[in-house]
Design a protein around this motif. Structure first.
Motif, mmCIF file in Angstrom:
data_model
loop_
_atom_site.group_PDB
_atom_site.id
_atom_site.type_symbol
_atom_site.label_atom_id
_atom_site.label_comp_id
_atom_site.label_asym_id
_atom_site.label_seq_id
_atom_site.Cartn_x
_atom_site.Cartn_y
_atom_site.Cartn_z
ATOM 1 N N ALA A 278 0.838 -1.203 0.000
ATOM 2 C CA ALA A 278 0.000 0.000 0.000
ATOM 3 C C ALA A 278 0.874 1.254 0.000
ATOM 4 N N GLY A 279 1.966 1.205 0.783
ATOM 5 C CA GLY A 279 2.865 2.365 0.899
ATOM 6 C C GLY A 279 3.482 2.762 -0.433
ATOM 7 N N ILE A 280 3.906 1.761 -1.205
ATOM 8 C CA ILE A 280 4.513 2.038 -2.507
ATOM 9 C C ILE A 280 3.559 2.885 -3.351
ATOM 10 N N TYR A 281 2.303 2.469 -3.385
ATOM 11 C CA TYR A 281 1.345 3.142 -4.266
ATOM 12 C C TYR A 281 0.847 4.449 -3.681
ATOM 13 N N ARG A 282 0.783 4.533 -2.361
ATOM 14 C CA ARG A 282 0.413 5.825 -1.756
ATOM 15 C C ARG A 282 1.488 6.859 -2.067
ATOM 16 N N ARG A 283 2.759 6.450 -1.912
ATOM 17 C CA ARG A 283 3.852 7.391 -2.204
ATOM 18 C C ARG A 283 3.872 7.776 -3.677
ATOM 19 N N ALA A 284 3.418 6.857 -4.536
ATOM 20 C CA ALA A 284 3.372 7.167 -5.972
ATOM 21 C C ALA A 284 2.135 7.996 -6.327
ATOM 22 N N GLY A 285 1.335 8.328 -5.311
ATOM 23 C CA GLY A 285 0.213 9.243 -5.531
ATOM 24 C C GLY A 285 -1.121 8.590 -5.853
ATOM 25 N N PHE A 286 -1.201 7.273 -5.673
ATOM 26 C CA PHE A 286 -2.456 6.590 -5.972
ATOM 27 C C PHE A 286 -3.311 6.469 -4.717
ATOM 28 N N GLN B 252 5.409 6.829 -20.879
ATOM 29 C CA GLN B 252 5.795 7.764 -19.818
ATOM 30 C C GLN B 252 4.589 8.564 -19.299
ATOM 31 N N TYR B 253 3.645 8.890 -20.215
ATOM 32 C CA TYR B 253 2.482 9.684 -19.798
ATOM 33 C C TYR B 253 1.488 8.840 -19.013
ATOM 34 N N ALA B 254 1.566 7.511 -19.184
ATOM 35 C CA ALA B 254 0.673 6.624 -18.448
ATOM 36 C C ALA B 254 1.185 6.368 -17.025
ATOM 37 N N PHE B 255 2.390 6.843 -16.726
ATOM 38 C CA PHE B 255 2.935 6.765 -15.362
ATOM 39 C C PHE B 255 2.741 8.133 -14.695
ATOM 40 N N SER B 256 1.634 8.273 -13.986
ATOM 41 C CA SER B 256 1.275 9.593 -13.454
ATOM 42 C C SER B 256 2.321 10.121 -12.476
ATOM 43 N N ASP B 257 3.054 9.213 -11.809
ATOM 44 C CA ASP B 257 4.071 9.658 -10.855
ATOM 45 C C ASP B 257 5.314 10.228 -11.555
ATOM 46 N N PHE B 258 5.432 10.015 -12.878
ATOM 47 C CA PHE B 258 6.552 10.607 -13.614
ATOM 48 C C PHE B 258 6.236 12.037 -14.061
ATOM 49 N N ALA B 259 4.962 12.398 -14.008
ATOM 50 C CA ALA B 259 4.516 13.665 -14.609
ATOM 51 C C ALA B 259 5.334 14.897 -14.190
ATOM 52 N N PRO B 260 5.687 15.045 -12.878
ATOM 53 C CA PRO B 260 6.412 16.261 -12.499
ATOM 54 C C PRO B 260 7.771 16.399 -13.182
ATOM 55 N N TYR B 261 8.305 15.303 -13.721
ATOM 56 C CA TYR B 261 9.670 15.326 -14.252
ATOM 57 C C TYR B 261 9.721 15.337 -15.778
ATOM 58 N N LEU B 262 8.590 15.048 -16.407
ATOM 59 C CA LEU B 262 8.590 14.969 -17.877
ATOM 60 C C LEU B 262 8.822 16.356 -18.470
ATOM 61 N N GLY B 263 9.603 16.363 -19.545
ATOM 62 C CA GLY B 263 9.942 17.645 -20.175
ATOM 63 C C GLY B 263 11.138 18.321 -19.527
ATOM 64 N N LYS B 264 11.706 17.700 -18.477
ATOM 65 C CA LYS B 264 12.834 18.316 -17.772
ATOM 66 C C LYS B 264 14.150 17.582 -18.024
ATOM 67 N N CYS B 265 14.097 16.559 -18.901
ATOM 68 C CA CYS B 265 15.313 15.819 -19.206
ATOM 69 C C CYS B 265 16.169 16.623 -20.194
ATOM 70 N N GLN B 266 17.463 16.278 -20.230
ATOM 71 C CA GLN B 266 18.388 16.987 -21.129
ATOM 72 C C GLN B 266 17.967 16.844 -22.600
ATOM 73 N N PHE B 267 17.517 15.622 -22.962
ATOM 74 C CA PHE B 267 17.102 15.395 -24.346
ATOM 75 C C PHE B 267 15.575 15.339 -24.420
#
Ligand SMILES: Nc1nc2c(ncn2[C@@H]2O[C@H](COP(=O)(O)OP(=O)(O)OP(=O)(O)O)[C@@H](O)[C@H]2O)c(=O)[nH]1
Ligand SMILES: [Mg+2]
Ligand SMILES: [Zn+2]
Length: 292
Positions: A122-130, A231-246
């Motif tokens: 449960a903790g894993i998914y709570r921390r991932a925002g679910f 990547q867009y289907a992983f909602s926990d990645f959202a804050p970081y998308l578009g911030k990579c070097q490439f």
């Protein structure tokens, strides 16, 4: 009628809830030719002859899934268990990615908490925002919380065989009296007790579909998520998308990857990232003709 809806699919028959009862229907041959199959949850128009009928038209869908084969769901309830049969995080992540792609809200339910504490998972998914509910169909723990979470919605209950989907629905609504099966301790899995998909009314505009559980083998037939969309289907990645070097970073080995930096800072759960990598590898194998 506008609100005629398929509530059960079994052996080529579709059971359509109408204002004056349930009508057993066949589907028009054109659906097969067009490669579409009617799904539980579909709103349809039917024609009648006597007691039986024919599905003539499927009204536009809000969303649809291959596994479980349902349409127009508001909430996907992903049942998991830390007791036998254990649920692999990868299965959860795979279904979450599909829900994410379809834009359907997921709810994770960690059941059998009376047998094995579900807090770790449960903790894993709570921390991932679910949103996560920890339950026991046996003791009733978490059932009120789950009932509140699904209230007024159409939910599809999914998860590996034996985690307790039917048991949880019985706990939510004892009148359902759904058959529940045993779990093979030796094989560590359920026995596929539920064989068809059926939508039940739990009162007050709440509907829930019980579905057959996944086995460890048949996840091949699940919906596909393309590698660039993953990547867009992983909602926990959202804050970081578009911030990579490439700009076309796949978040695998590229330098300056914001997703991997977040993983290293402990802001992304390691199992979530592992599942992303595994799904990405699988998505690379998708052939163009496999897509609708
Ligand atoms: N102790 C305990 N047993 C449970 C719980 N939930 C379900 N079970 C047991 O687990 C077994 C499988 O439950 P089912 O409800 O049939 O599981 P299912 O997910 O519907 O399985 P399929 O229909 O095969 O997909 C049954 O023996 C249930 O009594 C729970 O919270 N605690
Ligand atoms: Mg069942
Ligand atoms: Zn990246």
């Amino acid at each position: 009628m506008m609100n005629d809806r398929i509530i059960k699919a079994l052996s080529g028959f579709y059971y359509v809830q109408t204002e004056d009862g349930v009508v057993e229907c066949r589907a028009r041959g054109k659906f097969r030719k067009e490669g579409v199959s009617p799904l539980v949850g579909d709103f349809v128009t039917i024609s009648r002859s006597g007691k039986s009928g024919t599905v003539e038209e499927i009204l536009p869908r809000k969303n649809s899934f291959i596994r479980p084969a349902v349409a127009n769901v508001d909430l996907l309830v992903l049942l998991a268990s830390c007791a036998i049969p254990q649920t692999e995080p990868f299965l959860i992540d795979r279904v979450l990615a599909i829900a994410g792609q379809q834009g359907v809200e997921p709810l994770i339910c960690v059941n059998k908490n009376d047998l094995e504490p579900g807090d770790g998972l449960a903790g894993i998914y709570r921390r991932a925002g679910f949103r996560v509910v920890v339950t026991s169909a046996e003791t009733g723990e978490g059932i009120d919380e789950l009932r509140a979470a699904i209230s007024g919605k159409l939910s599809a209950f999914t998860g590996n065989s034996g985690v307790g989907k039917s048991s949880i629905l019985n706990a939510l609504c004892p009148e359902l009296k759904l058959p529940v099966g045993e779990v093979s301790e030796k094989l560590g899995r359920g026995r596929h007790t539920t064989r068809h998909i059926e939508l039940y009314c739990l009162g007050n505009g709440t509907f829930a579909a019980d579905t057959p559980g996944f086995s460890s083998f048949d996840t091949e037939r699940m919906d596909l998520v393309l590698k660039d969309q993953l990547q867009y289907a992983f909602s926990d990645f959202a804050p970081y998308l578009g911030k990579c070097q490439f700009p076309d970073c796949a978040h695998l080995k590229e330098p300056g990857c914001a997703v991997r930096a977040a993983l290293e800072r402990g802001e992304i759960e390691p199992t979530r990232y592992e599942s992303y990598k595994r799904l990405y590898e699988m998505a690379k194998e998708i052939k163009p003709w496999e897509l609708k």
